[in-house]
Design a protein around this motif. Structure first.
Motif, mmCIF file in Angstrom:
data_model
loop_
_atom_site.group_PDB
_atom_site.id
_atom_site.type_symbol
_atom_site.label_atom_id
_atom_site.label_comp_id
_atom_site.label_asym_id
_atom_site.label_seq_id
_atom_site.Cartn_x
_atom_site.Cartn_y
_atom_site.Cartn_z
ATOM 1 N N ALA A 59 -2.485 -15.113 15.735
ATOM 2 C CA ALA A 59 -1.669 -15.089 16.826
ATOM 3 C C ALA A 59 -1.722 -13.730 17.517
ATOM 4 N N VAL A 60 -2.137 -12.801 17.008
ATOM 5 C CA VAL A 60 -2.118 -11.483 17.499
ATOM 6 C C VAL A 60 -3.589 -10.966 18.152
ATOM 7 N N LEU A 61 -4.543 -11.983 17.895
ATOM 8 C CA LEU A 61 -5.888 -11.773 18.449
ATOM 9 C C LEU A 61 -6.117 -11.723 19.948
ATOM 10 N N PRO A 62 -5.431 -12.647 20.556
ATOM 11 C CA PRO A 62 -5.723 -12.765 21.911
ATOM 12 C C PRO A 62 -5.785 -11.450 22.975
ATOM 13 N N GLY A 63 -6.747 -11.129 23.587
ATOM 14 C CA GLY A 63 -6.604 -9.744 24.345
ATOM 15 C C GLY A 63 -7.102 -8.723 23.894
ATOM 16 N N LEU A 64 -7.367 -8.795 22.272
ATOM 17 C CA LEU A 64 -8.120 -7.618 21.692
ATOM 18 C C LEU A 64 -9.611 -7.878 21.771
ATOM 19 N N ASP A 65 -10.082 -6.547 22.020
ATOM 20 C CA ASP A 65 -11.435 -6.472 21.888
ATOM 21 C C ASP A 65 -12.144 -6.204 20.487
ATOM 22 N N VAL A 66 -11.393 -5.316 19.766
ATOM 23 C CA VAL A 66 -11.659 -4.880 18.446
ATOM 24 C C VAL A 66 -10.273 -5.010 17.474
ATOM 25 N N LEU A 67 -10.450 -5.601 16.266
ATOM 26 C CA LEU A 67 -9.309 -5.483 15.381
ATOM 27 C C LEU A 67 -9.908 -4.451 14.257
ATOM 28 N N ILE A 68 -9.365 -3.625 13.957
ATOM 29 C CA ILE A 68 -9.815 -2.500 12.875
ATOM 30 C C ILE A 68 -8.683 -2.803 11.880
ATOM 31 N N SER A 69 -9.246 -3.153 10.560
ATOM 32 C CA SER A 69 -8.324 -3.296 9.356
ATOM 33 C C SER A 69 -8.300 -2.072 8.554
ATOM 34 N N ALA A 70 -7.241 -1.505 8.237
ATOM 35 C CA ALA A 70 -7.088 -0.300 7.158
ATOM 36 C C ALA A 70 -6.296 -0.839 6.153
ATOM 37 N N PHE A 71 -6.456 -2.310 5.715
ATOM 38 C CA PHE A 71 -5.344 -2.639 4.711
ATOM 39 C C PHE A 71 -5.559 -2.108 3.543
ATOM 40 N N GLN A 72 -4.452 -1.875 2.723
ATOM 41 C CA GLN A 72 -4.332 -1.420 1.580
ATOM 42 C C GLN A 72 -2.980 -2.272 0.980
ATOM 43 N N PRO A 73 -3.181 -2.480 -0.326
ATOM 44 C CA PRO A 73 -2.026 -3.355 -0.928
ATOM 45 C C PRO A 73 -0.604 -2.451 -0.765
ATOM 46 N N GLY A 74 -0.796 -1.051 -0.610
ATOM 47 C CA GLY A 74 0.469 -0.325 -0.500
ATOM 48 C C GLY A 74 0.330 0.655 0.791
ATOM 49 N N ASN A 75 1.232 1.545 0.791
ATOM 50 C CA ASN A 75 0.995 2.641 1.953
ATOM 51 C C ASN A 75 0.771 3.905 1.155
ATOM 52 N N ALA A 76 -0.775 4.285 1.256
ATOM 53 C CA ALA A 76 -0.988 5.649 0.445
ATOM 54 C C ALA A 76 -0.427 6.875 1.301
ATOM 55 N N ALA A 77 -0.296 6.879 2.570
ATOM 56 C CA ALA A 77 0.305 7.836 3.135
ATOM 57 C C ALA A 77 1.691 8.335 2.786
ATOM 58 N N ARG A 78 2.355 7.206 2.314
ATOM 59 C CA ARG A 78 3.869 7.467 1.900
ATOM 60 C C ARG A 78 3.893 7.553 0.404
ATOM 61 N N THR A 83 0.322 2.773 -4.215
ATOM 62 C CA THR A 83 -0.885 2.178 -3.710
ATOM 63 C C THR A 83 -1.900 1.964 -4.660
ATOM 64 N N ILE A 84 -2.220 3.272 -5.678
ATOM 65 C CA ILE A 84 -3.194 2.903 -6.468
ATOM 66 C C ILE A 84 -2.680 1.826 -7.520
ATOM 67 N N GLU A 85 -1.471 1.766 -7.996
ATOM 68 C CA GLU A 85 -1.073 0.819 -8.919
ATOM 69 C C GLU A 85 -1.145 -0.548 -8.336
ATOM 70 N N ARG A 86 -0.720 -0.491 -7.030
ATOM 71 C CA ARG A 86 -1.049 -2.186 -6.586
ATOM 72 C C ARG A 86 -2.315 -2.507 -6.550
ATOM 73 N N SER A 87 -3.270 -1.572 -6.059
ATOM 74 C CA SER A 87 -4.592 -1.798 -6.004
ATOM 75 C C SER A 87 -5.243 -2.450 -7.485
ATOM 76 N N ILE A 88 -4.682 -1.802 -8.451
ATOM 77 C CA ILE A 88 -5.230 -2.160 -9.798
ATOM 78 C C ILE A 88 -4.621 -3.408 -10.167
ATOM 79 N N ALA A 89 -3.491 -3.394 -10.042
ATOM 80 C CA ALA A 89 -2.882 -4.582 -10.401
ATOM 81 C C ALA A 89 -3.155 -6.006 -9.756
ATOM 82 N N ASP A 90 -3.667 -5.986 -8.411
ATOM 83 C CA ASP A 90 -4.242 -7.129 -7.809
ATOM 84 C C ASP A 90 -5.503 -6.611 -6.943
ATOM 85 N N PRO A 91 -6.672 -6.288 -7.575
ATOM 86 C CA PRO A 91 -7.948 -6.007 -6.862
ATOM 87 C C PRO A 91 -8.430 -7.180 -6.038
#
Length: 233
Positions: A59-78, A83-91
């Motif tokens: 639904a958010v793709l129309p009009g986008l030239d590029v979609l960059i995904s920096a997906f992580q299970p959590g927010n490592a910046a915060r 994030t490490i715990e979530r990544s290990i729990a559901d790799p």
């Protein structure tokens, strides 16, 4: 260009947003909950998107030239520990996100996708991948300060790359250096393919700021469509 960024509040995603805006692009920033974002910069809009919901992504793709995904299970910046715990729990979440993104692209096949993944799938010798061997992987995790249980997340990233490699969409997979931390934007680094880029001391490292430079360079001038690339000093 119109550039979408999933995980736009994270360590790398936020720097991708800043770099894109500095280059004069229009950014659509996506996060799990955009209601708390207060951003007055021009040429940016914020939206809430669940990367694991292919219909929501489509639904958010129309009009986008590029979609960059920096997906992580959590927010490592915060909260890096969370994030490490979530990544290990559901790799498996990394491969699930890759499948969701590719399914979303079924309705918008001309939109380019750049997925920010991990360094563990890089070859340390011809045909030898660190993620496939605890003996190779554990010393690297020790060196960068991650628990050895994080090996599951490293392998999860590798599986996401395999998912992309089965697709004929316009995907690119970015493996950062083995050590990536906030730092200086130098715009001076070396680019590699399937092997890590190391400095004269054998270190594979890059700043999150320079990773953002490389990602925007690739967005503007595609060199690695249906391929993986990496960078390092």
């Amino acid at each position: 260009m119109f550039i979408g960024v999933i995980g736009a509040t994270g360590t790398i995603g936020s720097r991708v947003v800043t770099e894109a805006l500095a280059r004069g692009h229009h950014v659509r920033a996506f996060t799990r909950d955009a209601s708390h974002v207060d951003d007055g910069r021009p040429n940016i809009t914020w939206s809430t998107v669940d990367v694991l919901d292919p219909d929501a992504v489509a639904a958010v793709l129309p009009g986008l030239d590029v979609l960059i995904s920096a997906f992580q299970p959590g927010n490592a910046a915060r909260d890096l520990a969370d994030t490490i715990e979530r990544s290990i729990a559901d790799p498996t979440s990394y491969a699930a996100a890759a499948r969701s993104l590719l399914k979303a692209l079924d309705t918008h096949p001309r939109t380019r996708l750049i997925v920010i993944g991990g360094a563990g799938s890089l070859e340390v010798a011809p045909g030898v991948v660190r993620a496939d061997s605890d003996a190779l992987l554990h010393p690297t995790l020790d060196q960068v300060g991650l628990p050895r249980a994080y090996a599951a997340a490293v392998r999860g990233h590798h599986e996401a790359l395999r998912v992309l490699q089965t697709s004929n969409r316009l995907w690119t997979y970015f493996s950062p250096a083995e050590s990536i931390t906030p730092g200086e934007r130098t715009a001076r680094f070396r680019i590699g393919g399937d092997q890590p880029v190391q400095d004269s001391d054998g270190r594979s490292h890059i700043s999150a700021e320079d990773a953002a430079v490389a990602l925007l360079d690739e967005s503007e001038l595609p060199r690695f469509v249906q391929r993986r690339f990496t960078i390092g000093y």
